[in-house]
Design a protein around this motif. Structure first.
Motif, mmCIF file in Angstrom:
data_model
loop_
_atom_site.group_PDB
_atom_site.id
_atom_site.type_symbol
_atom_site.label_atom_id
_atom_site.label_comp_id
_atom_site.label_asym_id
_atom_site.label_seq_id
_atom_site.Cartn_x
_atom_site.Cartn_y
_atom_site.Cartn_z
ATOM 1 N N VAL A 167 15.380 50.982 40.492
ATOM 2 C CA VAL A 167 15.038 49.568 40.564
ATOM 3 C C VAL A 167 15.836 48.908 41.681
ATOM 4 C CG1 VAL A 167 15.003 47.380 39.299
ATOM 5 C CG2 VAL A 167 14.507 49.522 38.100
ATOM 6 N N SER A 168 17.112 49.258 41.762
ATOM 7 C CA SER A 168 17.978 48.709 42.804
ATOM 8 C C SER A 168 19.130 49.670 43.051
ATOM 9 C CB SER A 168 18.528 47.343 42.392
ATOM 10 O OG SER A 168 19.401 46.818 43.378
ATOM 11 N N ALA A 169 19.472 49.851 44.321
ATOM 12 C CA ALA A 169 20.663 50.604 44.709
ATOM 13 C C ALA A 169 21.395 49.723 45.708
ATOM 14 C CB ALA A 169 20.293 51.947 45.326
ATOM 15 N N ARG A 170 22.533 49.200 45.320
ATOM 16 C CA ARG A 170 23.175 48.163 46.114
ATOM 17 C C ARG A 170 24.687 48.231 45.990
ATOM 18 N NH1 ARG A 170 22.800 42.387 43.151
ATOM 19 N NH2 ARG A 170 24.607 42.147 44.529
ATOM 20 N N SER A 171 25.360 47.542 46.898
ATOM 21 C CA SER A 171 26.788 47.343 46.750
ATOM 22 C C SER A 171 27.003 46.314 45.641
ATOM 23 C CB SER A 171 27.401 46.827 48.054
ATOM 24 O OG SER A 171 28.727 46.405 47.833
ATOM 25 N N ARG A 172 27.868 46.639 44.711
ATOM 26 C CA ARG A 172 28.087 45.739 43.573
ATOM 27 C C ARG A 172 28.764 44.434 43.990
ATOM 28 N NH1 ARG A 172 31.191 47.509 37.963
ATOM 29 N NH2 ARG A 172 30.783 45.597 36.775
ATOM 30 N N ARG A 202 27.967 53.495 54.893
ATOM 31 C CA ARG A 202 27.895 53.214 53.454
ATOM 32 C C ARG A 202 29.069 53.804 52.669
ATOM 33 N NH1 ARG A 202 22.407 56.733 52.586
ATOM 34 N NH2 ARG A 202 23.249 58.814 52.951
ATOM 35 N N GLU A 203 29.628 54.900 53.171
ATOM 36 C CA GLU A 203 30.724 55.527 52.434
ATOM 37 C C GLU A 203 31.981 54.661 52.451
ATOM 38 O OE1 GLU A 203 30.098 57.996 50.600
ATOM 39 O OE2 GLU A 203 28.160 58.578 51.450
ATOM 40 N N PHE A 204 32.113 53.830 53.455
ATOM 41 C CA PHE A 204 33.251 52.913 53.537
ATOM 42 C C PHE A 204 32.891 51.515 53.041
ATOM 43 C CE2 PHE A 204 35.471 49.573 55.890
ATOM 44 C CZ PHE A 204 36.783 49.855 55.570
ATOM 45 N N ALA A 205 31.755 50.998 53.515
ATOM 46 C CA ALA A 205 31.454 49.577 53.335
ATOM 47 C C ALA A 205 30.767 49.241 52.024
ATOM 48 C CB ALA A 205 30.585 49.084 54.506
ATOM 49 N N THR A 206 30.231 50.216 51.311
ATOM 50 C CA THR A 206 29.580 49.903 50.034
ATOM 51 C C THR A 206 30.601 49.376 49.022
ATOM 52 O OG1 THR A 206 27.847 51.538 50.397
ATOM 53 C CG2 THR A 206 28.212 50.840 48.133
ATOM 54 N N TRP A 207 31.827 49.862 49.106
ATOM 55 C CA TRP A 207 32.917 49.498 48.196
ATOM 56 C C TRP A 207 32.686 50.065 46.801
ATOM 57 C CZ3 TRP A 207 33.514 43.501 49.164
ATOM 58 C CH2 TRP A 207 33.926 43.289 50.477
ATOM 59 N N ASN A 208 31.567 49.691 46.200
ATOM 60 C CA ASN A 208 31.252 50.111 44.833
ATOM 61 C C ASN A 208 29.736 50.158 44.725
ATOM 62 O OD1 ASN A 208 30.572 49.545 41.859
ATOM 63 N ND2 ASN A 208 32.777 49.884 41.739
ATOM 64 N N LEU A 209 29.179 51.329 44.445
ATOM 65 C CA LEU A 209 27.729 51.468 44.380
ATOM 66 C C LEU A 209 27.220 51.111 42.993
ATOM 67 C CD1 LEU A 209 25.105 52.358 45.833
ATOM 68 C CD2 LEU A 209 25.487 54.638 44.842
ATOM 69 N N LEU A 210 26.240 50.222 42.952
ATOM 70 C CA LEU A 210 25.581 49.848 41.695
ATOM 71 C C LEU A 210 24.159 50.374 41.719
ATOM 72 C CD1 LEU A 210 25.131 48.329 39.039
ATOM 73 C CD2 LEU A 210 24.714 46.248 40.394
ATOM 74 N N LEU A 211 23.807 51.136 40.699
ATOM 75 C CA LEU A 211 22.461 51.652 40.522
ATOM 76 C C LEU A 211 21.840 51.022 39.282
ATOM 77 C CD1 LEU A 211 23.244 55.432 41.130
ATOM 78 C CD2 LEU A 211 22.010 53.903 42.703
ATOM 79 N N ILE A 212 20.695 50.406 39.459
ATOM 80 C CA ILE A 212 19.876 49.935 38.355
ATOM 81 C C ILE A 212 18.667 50.862 38.301
ATOM 82 C CG2 ILE A 212 18.581 48.022 37.362
ATOM 83 C CD1 ILE A 212 21.490 47.345 37.552
ATOM 84 N N LEU A 213 18.556 51.617 37.232
ATOM 85 C CA LEU A 213 17.504 52.614 37.080
ATOM 86 C C LEU A 213 16.650 52.282 35.864
ATOM 87 C CD1 LEU A 213 19.831 55.748 37.491
ATOM 88 C CD2 LEU A 213 18.655 54.472 39.305
ATOM 89 N N ARG A 214 15.413 52.748 35.898
ATOM 90 C CA ARG A 214 14.540 52.600 34.738
ATOM 91 C C ARG A 214 14.035 53.975 34.330
ATOM 92 N NH1 ARG A 214 12.890 48.036 32.783
ATOM 93 N NH2 ARG A 214 13.141 46.889 34.758
ATOM 94 N N ARG A 215 14.194 54.284 33.040
ATOM 95 C CA ARG A 215 13.754 55.597 32.577
ATOM 96 C C ARG A 215 12.227 55.662 32.625
ATOM 97 N NH1 ARG A 215 14.922 59.123 27.021
ATOM 98 N NH2 ARG A 215 13.581 60.845 27.701
ATOM 99 N N VAL A 256 24.600 51.710 36.167
ATOM 100 C CA VAL A 256 25.768 52.558 36.416
ATOM 101 C C VAL A 256 26.379 52.173 37.759
ATOM 102 C CG1 VAL A 256 24.283 54.387 37.357
ATOM 103 C CG2 VAL A 256 26.606 54.928 36.624
ATOM 104 N N SER A 257 27.673 51.935 37.761
ATOM 105 C CA SER A 257 28.373 51.612 39.008
ATOM 106 C C SER A 257 29.627 52.469 39.106
ATOM 107 C CB SER A 257 28.751 50.127 39.058
ATOM 108 O OG SER A 257 29.906 49.884 38.283
ATOM 109 N N PHE A 258 30.054 52.720 40.334
ATOM 110 C CA PHE A 258 31.282 53.491 40.531
ATOM 111 C C PHE A 258 31.897 53.143 41.877
ATOM 112 C CE2 PHE A 258 27.939 56.074 42.428
ATOM 113 C CZ PHE A 258 28.501 56.528 43.607
ATOM 114 N N THR A 259 33.210 53.344 41.965
ATOM 115 C CA THR A 259 33.933 53.173 43.221
ATOM 116 C C THR A 259 33.921 54.506 43.955
ATOM 117 O OG1 THR A 259 35.376 51.522 42.202
ATOM 118 C CG2 THR A 259 36.117 52.493 44.274
#
Length: 239
Positions: A203-208, A224-237, A137-140
């Protein structure tokens, strides 16, 4: 393209600038890049992939090109391609017509900022993913330079002013309105929510798109609120 790298970030940024004039090229590049990111963690061939809110279907088609059984779930008929991919379902991400654990990979690109209740949306993504399966899941985020979407970066001076400015300068109505189909989601609040859940592991929380040290930037409060640009979350259930 190597990820992260300046070359990759520059290529994606150039594609973003051409999104209005050449959306097909822009989204094909973005879809290939996203599929590469998924395949860092799971082979797509033979997997069931659910694409939530994928609009015109570029991600679904890329997943299928790599051998996945991919299905698009999109609530907005206006966002679909003229000839939607076979198996496309008109459905809301809050309530997917899928059994629990149906997907090996649940995928959502740049949708979370458009939903009023992101926690319920995330819970539904988790529900339809099998134990041990992957959630992308990623979002701006709102305070990103692109948080205002078509009226960015003027959203820093106020959403209504920025939207009015866009409409006055372009002569056409803005697609997004804050509080209706665009919401001020943040990096810190989202990370706190995810860390507090007991049904997923991060698994990973990073700037996309960030070109270097992409997992460091989201760890720094404020920046992080400015420089992340777009947060990408890789999660495992969780099992």
């Amino acid at each position: 393209m190597k990820d992260p790298s300046f070359r990759r970030s520059l290529s994606l940024f150039r594609a973003f600038l051409r999104e209005q004039s050449d959306p097909a090229s822009a989204y094909r590049l973005l879809a290939a890049d996203a599929a590469d990111q998924v395949e860092r963690y799971v082979e797509l061939n033979g997997r069931v992939v659910v694409d939530i809110g994928g609009g015109s279907g570029y991600f679904t088609r890329e997943f299928r090109r790599r051998g996945a059984h991919s299905y698009l779930f999109e609530p907005d008929l206006a966002e679909l391609a003229e000839e939607p991919a076979e198996g496309t379902v008109v459905a809301d991400g809050y309530l997917l017509p899928l059994a629990e654990g149906a997907a090996d990979v649940c995928f959502s690109s740049n949708v979370l900022e458009h939903v009023a209740d992101p926690r319920t949306f995330l819970s539904e993504m988790v529900r339809v993913t099998r134990p041990g399966g992957l959630i992308y899941v990623s979002f701006t985020n709102w305070l990103s330079p692109w948080g205002g979407h078509e009226w960015a970066p003027w959203h820093y001076l106020g959403a209504e002013w920025a939207r009015t400015r866009f409409e006055r300068r372009t002569g056409r109505p803005a697609k997004h309105r804050l509080g209706e189909n665009l919401f001020d989601i943040g990096v810190g609040s989202t990370l706190r929510h995810i860390r507090g859940r007991n049904d997923v592991d991060i698994v990973s929380a990073r700037s996309r798109y960030w070109p270097f040290l992409p997992e460091i930037v989201p760890l720094v409060p404020g920046l992080r609120e400015f420089a992340t640009w777009n947060l990408l979350l890789i999660l495992r259930r969780c099992s």
